[in-house]
Design a protein around this motif. Structure first.
Motif, short mmCIF file in Angstrom:
data_model
loop_
_atom_site.label_atom_id
_atom_site.label_comp_id
_atom_site.label_asym_id
_atom_site.label_seq_id
_atom_site.Cartn_x
_atom_site.Cartn_y
_atom_site.Cartn_z
N ALA A 39 40.66 35.37 34.27
CA ALA A 39 39.96 36.50 34.89
C ALA A 39 40.92 37.67 35.09
CB ALA A 39 39.36 36.08 36.23
N CYS A 40 42.16 37.39 35.44
CA CYS A 40 43.09 38.45 35.80
C CYS A 40 43.90 38.96 34.62
CB CYS A 40 44.02 37.98 36.91
SG CYS A 40 43.14 37.31 38.33
N CYS A 43 43.37 42.08 31.84
CA CYS A 43 43.89 43.45 31.92
C CYS A 43 45.38 43.55 32.15
CB CYS A 43 43.20 44.19 33.05
SG CYS A 43 41.45 44.40 32.79
N HIS A 44 45.95 42.61 32.85
CA HIS A 44 47.39 42.74 33.14
C HIS A 44 48.05 41.39 33.23
CE1 HIS A 44 46.11 41.85 37.24
NE2 HIS A 44 45.38 42.94 37.28
N LEU A 48 51.82 40.39 37.96
CA LEU A 48 51.37 41.41 38.89
C LEU A 48 50.61 40.77 40.06
CD1 LEU A 48 51.49 44.55 38.84
CD2 LEU A 48 49.20 44.51 37.88
N VAL A 49 49.87 39.73 39.74
CA VAL A 49 49.10 39.01 40.75
C VAL A 49 50.04 38.14 41.59
CG1 VAL A 49 47.24 37.34 41.13
CG2 VAL A 49 47.08 38.98 39.23
N GLN A 52 52.05 39.27 44.62
CA GLN A 52 51.40 39.51 45.91
C GLN A 52 51.31 38.21 46.70
OE1 GLN A 52 49.86 42.71 46.58
NE2 GLN A 52 50.89 43.32 44.70
N TRP A 59 42.72 38.91 49.49
CA TRP A 59 42.48 38.64 48.07
C TRP A 59 41.08 39.07 47.68
CZ3 TRP A 59 45.91 38.57 44.65
CH2 TRP A 59 47.13 37.92 44.80
N LEU A 63 40.04 41.71 44.77
CA LEU A 63 39.05 41.52 43.71
C LEU A 63 38.02 42.64 43.73
CD1 LEU A 63 40.39 38.75 43.34
CD2 LEU A 63 38.11 37.78 43.09
N MET A 66 39.62 45.65 42.25
CA MET A 66 39.72 45.55 40.79
C MET A 66 38.38 45.92 40.15
SD MET A 66 42.72 44.75 39.79
CE MET A 66 43.66 45.33 41.18
N HIS A 70 38.85 49.41 38.68
CA HIS A 70 39.26 49.13 37.30
C HIS A 70 38.17 48.48 36.44
CE1 HIS A 70 43.25 50.36 38.40
NE2 HIS A 70 43.39 49.40 39.27
N ASN A 71 36.94 48.43 36.98
CA ASN A 71 35.83 47.87 36.21
C ASN A 71 35.98 46.41 35.85
OD1 ASN A 71 34.14 50.12 36.08
ND2 ASN A 71 35.47 51.02 34.51
N MET A 72 36.65 45.64 36.71
CA MET A 72 36.66 44.20 36.48
C MET A 72 35.24 43.69 36.66
SD MET A 72 38.83 41.18 38.37
CE MET A 72 37.75 40.90 39.78
C1 HEC Z 1 39.31 45.17 34.20
C2 HEC Z 1 40.72 45.16 34.32
C3 HEC Z 1 41.34 44.32 35.41
C4 HEC Z 1 41.10 43.00 35.70
C5 HEC Z 1 40.14 42.04 35.04
C6 HEC Z 1 41.97 42.68 36.81
N1 HEC Z 1 42.73 43.75 37.15
FE1 HEC Z 1 44.16 43.79 38.57
N2 HEC Z 1 44.70 45.65 38.00
C7 HEC Z 1 44.08 46.38 37.00
C8 HEC Z 1 44.81 47.62 36.82
C9 HEC Z 1 44.46 48.69 35.79
C10 HEC Z 1 45.87 47.60 37.73
C11 HEC Z 1 46.94 48.63 37.94
C12 HEC Z 1 48.05 48.25 37.00
C13 HEC Z 1 49.26 49.00 37.22
O1 HEC Z 1 49.57 49.27 38.39
O2 HEC Z 1 49.88 49.30 36.21
C14 HEC Z 1 45.78 46.34 38.46
C15 HEC Z 1 46.65 45.95 39.46
C16 HEC Z 1 46.54 44.78 40.19
C17 HEC Z 1 47.39 44.39 41.31
C18 HEC Z 1 48.55 45.17 41.83
C19 HEC Z 1 48.05 46.09 42.89
C20 HEC Z 1 49.17 46.80 43.58
O3 HEC Z 1 48.86 47.48 44.54
O4 HEC Z 1 50.33 46.67 43.14
C21 HEC Z 1 46.93 43.20 41.77
C22 HEC Z 1 47.44 42.38 42.95
C23 HEC Z 1 45.81 42.83 40.94
N3 HEC Z 1 45.61 43.80 40.00
C24 HEC Z 1 45.10 41.68 41.12
C25 HEC Z 1 44.14 41.23 40.22
C26 HEC Z 1 43.54 39.92 40.29
C27 HEC Z 1 43.82 38.87 41.36
C28 HEC Z 1 42.70 39.83 39.23
C29 HEC Z 1 41.85 38.65 38.81
C30 HEC Z 1 40.95 38.11 39.80
C31 HEC Z 1 42.75 41.12 38.53
N4 HEC Z 1 43.64 41.93 39.16
C32 HEC Z 1 42.00 41.44 37.40
C33 HEC Z 1 42.98 46.02 36.28
C34 HEC Z 1 42.39 44.77 36.30
#
Ligand code: HEC
Length: 109
Positions: A39-40, A43-44, A48-49, A52, A59, A63, A66, A70-72
């Motif tokens: 799931a995570c 995109c990245h 990054l997850v 935290q 959490w 979500l 996101m 970010h259109n998750m």
């Molecule tokens: C649709 C795209 C997408 C999905 C799917 C996604 N993320 Fe992200 N997330 C992003 C983007 C874009 C960033 C910003 C990245 C960056 O800072 O370069 C980000 C950043 C983060 C950060 C860092 C935030 C910070 O303040 O530093 C966390 C924590 C995070 N995501 C958690 C999650 C988790 C947990 C999931 C899965 C459940 C998830 N993301 C799924 C797009 C997504």
């Protein structure tokens, strides 16, 4: 047939787009590991997850953020519970926080 086409076009891109060669095997074992990883990492990096350490409500907020920012896909129901359980179990806040605040480990009171 039109419905099928729509369904396919909405399929998550995670399978094709791998920003790194991380695999779920590198994550702590437990229920929800693969679901959370895929799931995570759509995109990245999972790094990054994993960087935290959050409480369950935090959490949940992440979500929601996101999804909003970010259109998750808006993961709901059992899958969301599973992912939140996994994240809360393996990536909790690092310092034991009482009342939600950061406490100075050197404080004497
Ligand atoms: C649709 C795209 C997408 C999905 C799917 C996604 N993320 Fe992200 N997330 C992003 C983007 C874009 C960033 C910003 C990245 C960056 O800072 O370069 C980000 C950043 C983060 C950060 C860092 C935030 C910070 O303040 O530093 C966390 C924590 C995070 N995501 C958690 C999650 C988790 C947990 C999931 C899965 C459940 C998830 N993301 C799924 C797009 C997504």
């Amino acid at each position: 047939m039109g419905l099928l086409a729509i369904g396919l076009s909405l399929a998550p891109a995670g399978a094709q787009f791998r920003p790194s060669d991380e695999t779920p095997d590198e994550l702590p074992a437990g229920p929800g590991r693969e679901e959370t990883f895929y799931a995570c990492t759509a995109c990245h990096n999972f790094k990054l997850v994993a960087a935290q350490g959050l409480t369950r409500p935090q959490w949940d907020d992440s979500l929601a953020w996101m999804t909003k920012r970010h259109n998750m896909p808006d993961i709901q129901g059992q899958e969301r519970e599973l992912i939140l359980d996994y994240l809360t179990t393996h990536y909790p806040p690092r310092a034991p926080a009482r009342g939600g605040g950061w406490r100075n480990p050197f404080a004497t009171d």
